[in-house]
Design a protein around this motif. Structure first.
Motif, PDB file in Angstrom:
ATOM      1  N   TRP A 185      -3.825  -1.737  55.936  1.00 34.52           N
ATOM      2  CA  TRP A 185      -2.490  -1.162  55.755  1.00 34.52           C
ATOM      3  C   TRP A 185      -1.409  -2.168  56.156  1.00 34.52           C
ATOM      4  O   TRP A 185      -0.404  -2.323  55.441  1.00 34.52           O
ATOM      5  N   ILE A 186      -1.594  -2.861  57.278  1.00 33.01           N
ATOM      6  CA  ILE A 186      -0.606  -3.856  57.728  1.00 33.01           C
ATOM      7  C   ILE A 186      -0.461  -4.958  56.680  1.00 33.01           C
ATOM      8  O   ILE A 186       0.642  -5.397  56.357  1.00 33.01           O
ATOM      9  N   SER A 187      -1.583  -5.381  56.121  1.00 32.27           N
ATOM     10  CA  SER A 187      -1.567  -6.434  55.096  1.00 32.27           C
ATOM     11  C   SER A 187      -0.754  -5.993  53.884  1.00 32.27           C
ATOM     12  O   SER A 187       0.056  -6.755  53.351  1.00 32.27           O
ATOM     13  N   PHE A 188      -0.949  -4.737  53.460  1.00 34.19           N
ATOM     14  CA  PHE A 188      -0.226  -4.223  52.298  1.00 34.19           C
ATOM     15  C   PHE A 188       1.249  -4.014  52.613  1.00 34.19           C
ATOM     16  O   PHE A 188       2.127  -4.531  51.922  1.00 34.19           O
ATOM     17  N   TYR A 189       1.528  -3.268  53.695  1.00 36.76           N
ATOM     18  CA  TYR A 189       2.906  -2.831  53.950  1.00 36.76           C
ATOM     19  C   TYR A 189       3.800  -3.988  54.391  1.00 36.76           C
ATOM     20  O   TYR A 189       4.950  -4.085  53.959  1.00 36.76           O
ATOM     21  N   TYR A 190       3.278  -4.875  55.252  1.00 39.46           N
ATOM     22  CA  TYR A 190       4.096  -5.956  55.797  1.00 39.46           C
ATOM     23  C   TYR A 190       3.906  -7.279  55.050  1.00 39.46           C
ATOM     24  O   TYR A 190       4.365  -8.321  55.523  1.00 39.46           O
ATOM     25  N   LEU A 191       3.244  -7.224  53.899  1.00 39.03           N
ATOM     26  CA  LEU A 191       3.080  -8.402  53.045  1.00 39.03           C
ATOM     27  C   LEU A 191       2.509  -9.586  53.826  1.00 39.03           C
ATOM     28  O   LEU A 191       3.002 -10.707  53.766  1.00 39.03           O
ATOM     29  N   SER A 192       1.456  -9.299  54.582  1.00 40.25           N
ATOM     30  CA  SER A 192       0.855 -10.321  55.438  1.00 40.25           C
ATOM     31  C   SER A 192      -0.597 -10.538  55.030  1.00 40.25           C
ATOM     32  O   SER A 192      -1.254  -9.626  54.523  1.00 40.25           O
ATOM     33  N   SER A 193      -1.109 -11.735  55.264  1.00 39.82           N
ATOM     34  CA  SER A 193      -2.503 -12.027  54.915  1.00 39.82           C
ATOM     35  C   SER A 193      -3.443 -11.401  55.937  1.00 39.82           C
ATOM     36  O   SER A 193      -3.113 -11.263  57.111  1.00 39.82           O
ATOM     37  N   LEU A 194      -4.634 -11.025  55.471  1.00 37.72           N
ATOM     38  CA  LEU A 194      -5.647 -10.459  56.370  1.00 37.72           C
ATOM     39  C   LEU A 194      -6.037 -11.456  57.458  1.00 37.72           C
ATOM     40  O   LEU A 194      -6.328 -11.078  58.587  1.00 37.72           O
ATOM     41  N   GLY A 195      -6.033 -12.740  57.092  1.00 37.77           N
ATOM     42  CA  GLY A 195      -6.382 -13.776  58.071  1.00 37.77           C
ATOM     43  C   GLY A 195      -5.396 -13.835  59.226  1.00 37.77           C
ATOM     44  O   GLY A 195      -5.791 -13.984  60.386  1.00 37.77           O
ATOM     45  N   ASP A 196      -4.098 -13.693  58.922  1.00 38.16           N
ATOM     46  CA  ASP A 196      -3.077 -13.676  59.978  1.00 38.16           C
ATOM     47  C   ASP A 196      -3.249 -12.460  60.877  1.00 38.16           C
ATOM     48  O   ASP A 196      -3.040 -12.530  62.090  1.00 38.16           O
ATOM     49  N   ILE A 197      -3.604 -11.327  60.278  1.00 39.83           N
ATOM     50  CA  ILE A 197      -3.787 -10.102  61.063  1.00 39.83           C
ATOM     51  C   ILE A 197      -5.004 -10.244  61.974  1.00 39.83           C
ATOM     52  O   ILE A 197      -4.970  -9.858  63.146  1.00 39.83           O
ATOM     53  N   TYR A 198      -6.091 -10.797  61.433  1.00 38.06           N
ATOM     54  CA  TYR A 198      -7.303 -11.039  62.224  1.00 38.06           C
ATOM     55  C   TYR A 198      -6.977 -11.895  63.448  1.00 38.06           C
ATOM     56  O   TYR A 198      -7.381 -11.598  64.579  1.00 38.06           O
ATOM     57  N   LYS A 199      -6.178 -12.958  63.248  1.00 42.76           N
ATOM     58  CA  LYS A 199      -5.820 -13.844  64.362  1.00 42.76           C
ATOM     59  C   LYS A 199      -4.930 -13.141  65.373  1.00 42.76           C
ATOM     60  O   LYS A 199      -5.069 -13.328  66.580  1.00 42.76           O
ATOM     61  N   ALA A 200      -3.993 -12.316  64.890  1.00 43.09           N
ATOM     62  CA  ALA A 200      -3.088 -11.611  65.803  1.00 43.09           C
ATOM     63  C   ALA A 200      -3.802 -10.512  66.564  1.00 43.09           C
ATOM     64  O   ALA A 200      -3.479 -10.228  67.719  1.00 43.09           O
ATOM     65  N   ALA A 201      -4.785  -9.885  65.928  1.00 43.56           N
ATOM     66  CA  ALA A 201      -5.422  -8.699  66.489  1.00 43.56           C
ATOM     67  C   ALA A 201      -6.466  -9.017  67.550  1.00 43.56           C
ATOM     68  O   ALA A 201      -6.602  -8.288  68.533  1.00 43.56           O
TER      69      ALA A 201
END
Length: 810
Positions: free
Chosen positions: A83-99
């Protein structure tokens, strides 16, 4: 079998790898695996899907190894990432690193070693010679290690040169980043009869004494072993005495893995009984959760919201569910942790950025264990923890813009993300604030959120008296001889005489926001950013607050060559110096980002103020956020207009919230407090709303303005930032991007424009603002943006222009 995985790289897609036969019955969704990527690099990836569909027209690489025997990321987390990737136009890789904690992500590093060469008569530079000498001593080393130890700024051209000459070879290595903490422990050697020990010790009196002390300590703690550190702490012995007993085989020493997490804390009290109003609010919240997923608790400062939170957490524990308690700033965790720990003990965990990487990894593992924390208090990153039975998310001070990640992707808003996480995991969300965000309060008016109001302070404590001081008029009449008005000085003196405390709020750090030439009005600016420099007196430097570059103070104006430089404005440093001058001998402290660098800096300042060691506390917005001090009688807000004069449609909302929150620190339990707001524009309606504590009136005024100009909550906002070190390329790329977008999104595309700060870290910035109507499909808008980005990248001259998306900017 094949596995789709997420890599810790800024890549939107998942990548498919073949699963080795021996892993088929061991691998699963949410597991970590080591995979090759690119020519030689290896990364820790997360498995998000397993299937039997072999990719066509692509060579499929094989997974190298499986790290885990259980999922490290659960189903709820993966859905949230999507959902974060879709809504905030962010890559899954960036989310993985942040999370995930960095210690859970292994990555291969390039190492180099010397090769034996017959011909050693290569022409070498001095840097290449230094690298060879270093390797002759070390044998092999990581490139990062050589770069650091030899202080080489750009080492790769030298590595390539030495590789090309055949002098060195390179290879990849992977190391486990997470290292368990170990300590040395001491136990008695049970194989030696007690009667034989005096003879073994002999005439060593200190060893006799220590041996008896260790037996006593083990007996008191009912333990079989004790750490060396604890022995030294509890006794007055030395290492030589202890080692003497170990050499005689009377004591055994061994290494044991220990936790970095704080030791067990026992509860000392049950939740306090709620007052009649608090109980009514508690019941209304519980009823609301029966109908709506989200509820807003709108309670004035000091109305007892925290005690209601504690009772809700207690209810979750009885239902065997977990609670996530979000706070906007690390500063707030200090007081809250103290209050929650006495009630919940070691059921409570703390998670924020000041905790080191190893501790974060340990907390992550604990949340995956059979005995996870039942309550977690933390900042926005704690949303990503692997909760199993999440029942409630409390978002305290929900209006705070600190909940929005601003600097790096994913630029998510923790409040909105918490609501989605709750929907995914079947939990409820309680938003709490004395000054709710316009969007949240609007959602209660529409019936999307429930609303519970606490309009009175706890135990009938009076709201503070608000005094609006016209500093422009005071200066005109020459009644203001410092940065403080006579009224503020008088009230501070009275508070000090009554053994009370004072908070002074100025939302600018440093000594002076800028310096200026009196004759030609020249102002020093950062060489890398389009901003004026702030003077920091304690460092005696000019500092850029965007790139942290420091500059020496010029002796004279470089334009007119006159020694006529003057300081303009006041920062917290100058406020602290001036108040110390006016009240000599008074303990004054400052709380801003300059004074709170260390892990325990917040705790130290807050504890000293709480214990009345500090009489006057000067600070930025940190001092306005939910801190509870029962001896503060005066709050002074310096240069209030600076909070309102920023070119942003939210500046008045933010100013109102900060001033109301700062005001809320004044007056507790036994006395009405006084708040003095210094302004040059007392006629502005916002000051009347603050003086009357009239949030509803302020809300209606803001709502009317936003409807006219199509701002949230009536329209959505998406800011698109394009950056390049070449200004002409930044201009051309932003014009191309905006023109392409207008074909689909028409008049909702504004710009491109130069933002207020149009150059940061040598990058020229251009901004496009989208204001799509709420009824327009979010998927349609995002598809338009992604397609436009793809077209931009197809233009060779724009391939490396940096693109940043900020959805719902604050």
């Amino acid at each position: 079998m094949f596995a789709d995985v997420i890599l810790p790289l800024p890549l939107s897609n998942t990548f498919t790898y073949a699963v080795p036969d021996e892993m088929n019955d061991k691998i699963g969704k949410g597991y970590r695996v080591i995979v090759p990527f690119g020519r030689r690099k290896y990364y820790t990836a997360i498995v998000v899907a397993l299937h039997e569909n072999e990719p066509k027209h692509v060579e499929t690489k094989e997974i190298c190894s499986l790290i885990d025997y259980h999922p490290i990321v659960n189903e709820y987390q993966l859905k949230l990432w999507e959902w974060i990737s879709f809504y905030y136009l962010s890559s899954l890789g960036d989310i993985y690193k942040a999370a995930t904690p960095s210690k859970l992500r292994m990555e291969s590093e390039t190492c180099v070693e010397l090769k034996k060469t017959e011909d050693e008569n290569f022409p070498l530079t001095s840097t290449e010679n230094n690298i060879i000498t270093y390797l002759q001593n070390k044998g092999a080393a990581k490139i990062s290690e050589i770069e650091k130890n030899l202080k080489i700024k750009n080492i790769f051209p030298h590595i390539y040169a030495l590789t090309g000459k055949g002098i060195i070879s390179t290879y990849e290595t992977i190391e486990h980043k997470f290292k368990p903490k170990t300590e040395k422990f001491i136990s008695l050697n049970r194989e030696i009869p007690a009667n034989d020990i005096p003879a073994l010790i002999g005439k060593a009196k200190k060893q006799h004494v220590l041996f008896e002390q260790i037996i006593t300590l083990l007996s008191e703690k009912n333990a079989s072993c004790i750490s060396r550190e604890e022995i030294f702490k509890e006794t007055e012995t030395t290492a030589s005495v202890l080692d003497g007993l170990i050499k005689k085989n009377i004591l055994c020493q061994f290494t044991k893995e220990v936790s970095r997490i704080a030791p067990k804390v026992n509860t000392t009290r049950k939740p306090f009984p709620l007052s009649e109003r608090q109980q009514q609010a508690f019941d209304e919240i519980c009823t609301c959760f029966g109908n709506k997923n989200t509820c807003l608790l709108f309670g004035v400062t000091s109305s007892g919201k925290t005690e209601i939170y504690i009772h809700l957490i207690e209810k979750m524990l009885l239902e065997k569910k977990q609670t996530l308690y979000l706070v906007p700033e690390i500063a707030l965790t200090t007081q809250l942790t103290q209050r929650l720990k006495v009630v919940f003990g070691d059921k409570l965990g703390i998670y924020h950025s000041k905790i080191n990487d190893n501790e974060r990894a340990e907390i992550w593992h604990k949340m995956l264990s059979d005995n996870p924390y039942k309550i977690v208090i933390g900042v926005r990153s704690s949303l990503f923890l692997p909760f199993r039975q999440l029942g409630l998310i409390i978002v305290d001070e929900e209006h705070e813009n600190s909940y929005k990640q601003q600097q790096v992707a994913p630029r998510y808003h923790a409040r909105d993300t918490a609501i989605v996480l709750a929907q995914i995991s079947g939990a409820n969300v309680l938003l709490g604030s004395a000054t709710p965000s316009i969007e949240s309060f609007y959602n209660t008016k529409r019936g999307k959120y429930g609303l519970v109001i606490l309009s009175k302070r706890f135990e009938e404590v009076l709201m503070p008296k608000i005094i609006i001081e016209n500093t422009k008029e005071l200066r005109r009449k020459k009644k203001m001889k410092s940065i403080f008005s006579p009224t503020l000085i008088s009230h501070i003196q009275q508070a000090l005489d009554n053994e009370e405390q004072v908070i002074l709020f100025r939302n600018r750090r440093g000594f002076a926001p800028r310096i200026e030439c009196k004759l030609c009005e020249w102002t020093p600016k950062c060489k890398h950013c389009d901003v004026t420099l702030t003077y920091h007196k304690y460092r005696n430097e000019l500092v850029c607050h965007y790139c942290n570059k420091a500059y020496s103070i010029p002796v004279e104006c470089p334009v007119c060559h006159e020694k006529s430089l003057k300081f303009i404005g006041q920062g917290t440093e100058q406020v602290e110096e001036e108040i110390s001058r006016l009240f000599p001998g008074t303990n004054v402290a400052r709380m801003d980002t300059d004074t709170t660098h260390g892990k325990y800096a917040y705790e130290r300042i807050i504890s000293d103020f709480q214990n009345k060691k500090i009489r006057i506390l000067v600070g930025t917005q940190m001092v306005s956020k939910g801190l509870d001090f029962d001896n503060v009688s005066v709050v002074g807000i310096i240069a209030a207009d600076s909070l309102l004069n920023y070119p942003d449609f939210r500046s008045h909302e933010r100013g109102f919230q900060l001033m109301m929150q700062a005001s809320g620190r004044a007056g507790r339990r036994n006395k009405q407090g006084t708040v003095i707001i210094q302004t040059t524009q007392p006629e502005l309606p916002i000051y009347q709303f603050i003086a009357e504590n009239n949030y509803e009136g302020f809300f209606q005024m803001q709502l009317a303005e936003r409807k006219i100009f199509k701002y949230p909550p009536f329209n959505r906002l998406i800011s698109i930032e394009l950056k390049d070190k070449n200004e002409q390329r930044a201009d051309a790329a932003s014009l191309y991007f905006a023109d392409m977008l207008r074909r689909s999104l028409k008049e909702s595309v504004l710009g491109p424009n130069k933002p207020v700060i149009s150059r940061i870290r040598s990058y020229y910035i251009r901004e496009i603002l989208l204001k799509p109507e709420n009824k327009l499909s979010a998927k349609f808008v995002r598809d338009c943006i992604r397609q436009t980005e793809q077209r931009l990248r197809e233009q060779p001259e724009f391939r490396y222009v940096v693109l940043n998306y900020n959805v719902d900017p604050v």
